[in-house]
Scaffold this motif. Structure first.
Motif, mmCIF file in Angstrom:
data_model
loop_
_atom_site.group_PDB
_atom_site.id
_atom_site.type_symbol
_atom_site.label_atom_id
_atom_site.label_comp_id
_atom_site.label_asym_id
_atom_site.label_seq_id
_atom_site.Cartn_x
_atom_site.Cartn_y
_atom_site.Cartn_z
ATOM 1 N N CYS A 193 -11.713 6.620 96.207
ATOM 2 C CA CYS A 193 -11.881 7.916 95.542
ATOM 3 C C CYS A 193 -12.454 7.764 94.134
ATOM 4 O O CYS A 193 -13.369 8.504 93.737
ATOM 5 C CB CYS A 193 -10.556 8.665 95.475
ATOM 6 S SG CYS A 193 -10.043 9.429 97.019
ATOM 7 N N TYR A 197 -16.038 9.073 92.669
ATOM 8 C CA TYR A 197 -16.026 9.936 91.478
ATOM 9 C C TYR A 197 -16.919 9.352 90.375
ATOM 10 O O TYR A 197 -17.688 10.083 89.730
ATOM 11 C CB TYR A 197 -14.590 10.091 90.996
ATOM 12 C CG TYR A 197 -14.422 10.831 89.690
ATOM 13 C CD1 TYR A 197 -14.818 12.161 89.546
ATOM 14 C CD2 TYR A 197 -13.825 10.202 88.595
ATOM 15 C CE1 TYR A 197 -14.641 12.837 88.345
ATOM 16 C CE2 TYR A 197 -13.634 10.872 87.400
ATOM 17 C CZ TYR A 197 -14.048 12.186 87.280
ATOM 18 O OH TYR A 197 -13.863 12.853 86.091
ATOM 19 N N LEU A 222 -15.803 16.034 90.472
ATOM 20 C CA LEU A 222 -14.670 16.089 91.402
ATOM 21 C C LEU A 222 -15.037 16.882 92.652
ATOM 22 O O LEU A 222 -14.623 16.535 93.769
ATOM 23 C CB LEU A 222 -13.450 16.698 90.706
ATOM 24 C CG LEU A 222 -12.761 15.787 89.699
ATOM 25 C CD1 LEU A 222 -11.811 16.586 88.808
ATOM 26 C CD2 LEU A 222 -11.989 14.683 90.415
ATOM 27 N N THR A 225 -16.954 14.610 94.779
ATOM 28 C CA THR A 225 -16.079 13.583 95.352
ATOM 29 C C THR A 225 -15.355 14.092 96.593
ATOM 30 O O THR A 225 -15.224 13.370 97.589
ATOM 31 C CB THR A 225 -15.059 13.114 94.300
ATOM 32 O OG1 THR A 225 -15.756 12.606 93.162
ATOM 33 C CG2 THR A 225 -14.145 12.032 94.856
#
Length: 323
Positions: A193, A197, A222, A225
């Protein structure tokens, strides 16, 4: 690929679960700490006990943190402080009221994922009024839950949406969330993650896919992501200030004073009596001065709401669609 020193590609060591299944977390610099402690206490006063709250401090150590933790302890809340930083993320340019610590939201989540089933990140400019019942949220396969962004400005992600134009032929505009409140599901978190990002931040430096003259780099990165994988929460979980003159603001579980003007200092036409009751309770606990004559602030607020109503049809349509 990011360096080993940051630990992004190493297998994450899962720490033993604690009795409390959810944690609430903030990240702030010294300038935002006063807002943060007010917001954190609103969490302590509204969530079931025991409650764990973490304040991650960027480039400062707050004075009096032991005494503040003792105050929270009286309300069944364990308050913990920690320093945080990530040079790879901090190097990106921020703008206006969006400060460098906001780039570290996922870093905060990673610190707590595995120790708790649910990690709730909140911006410091939020007031919480009700139990969020975080443990009752069904995530399915989604790693994060959030609320649709309510920015209907002519530069925002929803600028061409049906809500602005008054059309009913485009239902595909609710794919962009506000990053002020993010609830992470530990079981759906993946160790890449932060790398995804970081790449999204790099891409945003070249241009934004969502907004015109974008100033919300963290939020857009975000969204990239978690594009297509996030769970939509009811607007009450993050009722943003653009809706503060609508009826939904009155009963929202969380009020989000996004933008330049925050919930303190208290001001006529901006704060209503619900704000003032909440803030007075918080400030008494903190040993600070309180505000009298809340009914006057309520009267000013209602006058402002009536004045703004004519131009807020798009917001009412959007809130109705969100349910």
């Amino acid at each position: 690929m990011r360096g080993k020193a940051l630990g992004r590609h190493a297998t994450q060591v899962r720490q033993p679960k604690v009795d409390v299944t959810s944690a609430f977390a903030y990240v702030t610099d010294e300038r935002g700490f006063e807002l943060t402690r007010h917001s954190a206490l609103s969490v302590a006063l509204s969530q079931p006990q025991p409650c764990h709250i973490y304040i991650y401090c960027y480039q400062f150590t707050p004075a009096g943190r032991e005494s503040l933790a003792a105050v929270f302890d009286q309300y069944g809340t364990e308050l913990r402080f920690s320093r945080i930083g990530d040079p790879d993320l901090e190097r990106h340019q921020t703008c206006g009221h969006v400060t460098t610590p906001t780039l570290l939201k996922l870093s905060v989540a990673k610190e707590l994922i595995g120790r708790y089933d649910r990690v709730v990140y909140l911006d410091s400019d939020m007031l919480v009024f009700d139990d969020l019942k975080v443990d009752h949220i069904s995530f399915g396969s989604s790693p994060v839950a959030a609320v649709v962004d309510l920015d209907l400005s002519d530069t925002g992600a929803l600028r061409r949406s049906q809500w602005v134009a008054g059309r009913d032929d485009d239902a595909t505009t609710l794919g962009y969330f506000n990053a002020g409140l993010l609830i992470f599901a530990s079981e759906n978190w993946t160790d890449d993650c932060l790398d995804t990002y970081a790449r999204a931040l790099d891409q945003h430096d070249q241009g934004c896919d969502y907004k015109i003259n974008c100033t919300s780099i963290d939020q857009c990165a975000l969204n990239k992501t978690f594009e297509g994988s996030w769970l939509q929460l009811p607007a009450s979980f993050n009722m943003q200030a653009g809706a503060k003159f609508e009826a939904d603001w009155q009963s929202a579980a969380v009020r989000h004073y996004c933008g330049v003007r925050k919930f303190i200092p208290i001001a006529p036409f901006r704060n209503d009596s619900r704000d003032i009751r909440r803030l007075n309770a918080i400030r008494r606990i903190l040993g600070l001065s309180t505000t009298r004559f809340s009914f006057m602030f309520e009267a000013f607020f209602r006058v402002n709401a009536m004045r703004k109503r004519r131009g807020s049809g798009a917001m009412r349509r959007l809130l109705a669609a969100l349910g």
